[in-house]
Scaffold this motif. Sequence first.
Motif: not given
Length: 313
Positions: A105-115, A31-33, A52-56
């Motif tokens: 201010e922060v960026i988020v690094v979303g690290v996917a998991s392997d099921s 929705v944002s960033g 997945d890297v989220w930038l604001p």
Amino acid sequence: MLNRLIMKNTILLGLLLVSQFVFSQSIPKVVSGTLHRIENFKSNYVTVRNIDVWLPDNYSTSKKYAVLYMHDGQMLFDAETTWNKQAWDVDDVLSKLTKEKRIQEVIVVGVASDSQTRHIDYFPQKPFESLAQTQQDSIYNANRSNGQSVFHNGKINSDNYLKFLVEELKPMIDKTYSVYTDQKHTFIAGSSMGGLISMYAICEYPKVFGGAICMSTHWPGIFSLEHNPIPGAFFKYLKKHLPNPKNHKIYFDYGTETLDALYVTLQPQVDEIMQSKGFTATNWMTQKFEDADHSEKSWNKRLSIPMQFLLGN
């Protein structure tokens, strides 16, 4: 009564953790960033996975940002791409807090998991290896409520998972994005097994991570408390390896419904250890949420609390 509670929630846990983190190829909408996907990040330590890297909003290379590494990255941003149509909605929470100037201010690094490897990636390795061989064998033989092996016949690999984060992923993030690289601005977060590995990460790499968010931390490790030596091994490990409270912050929480009900007797024991090691309200927080269950919706509702605790201006 506790045994009935455990049996009731074992079914939920088996279904939740088998299916919750199925690898998703869909790119989440935010929705944002802005969201950048690094597809099929290859590692010498763990299986291939998406990042997945989220930038604001208004991200700029003219300034530096803190970095928050989050586990189970496919559940963080967009409910339309998740198995259960729930998500943390991290972008919404952080954007609101940033606009209100409540956090840095922060960026988020979303690290996917392997099921197939999630449990062995996230299960703290050194506490496990401190157990007797017969105890280790018993844990490896544990099954989910549907009869499937907890560990998918794999060996615990969390030390390598942390090497992947610290030696491979973080250097790439530091090089690619305009971020602070020091411990003071580097954080890690997750829920359930992701809470466990976040705790383990800040203990194993206190010079890398300055803060950890451990939501609904899965202290049982497997799907039963009966004759389970795992929580005791975790507690013993924490007594020896918690980082210095002077320059680290740690957040824990838990609900009281569904799977979280299993943590009601365990988290207070962790809190006693935190106090004994010198953690106070300035660098440690544990929150109990009555009637909250074990779900992304619950974590989203309270996510602003740990974010402000770790990232607050």
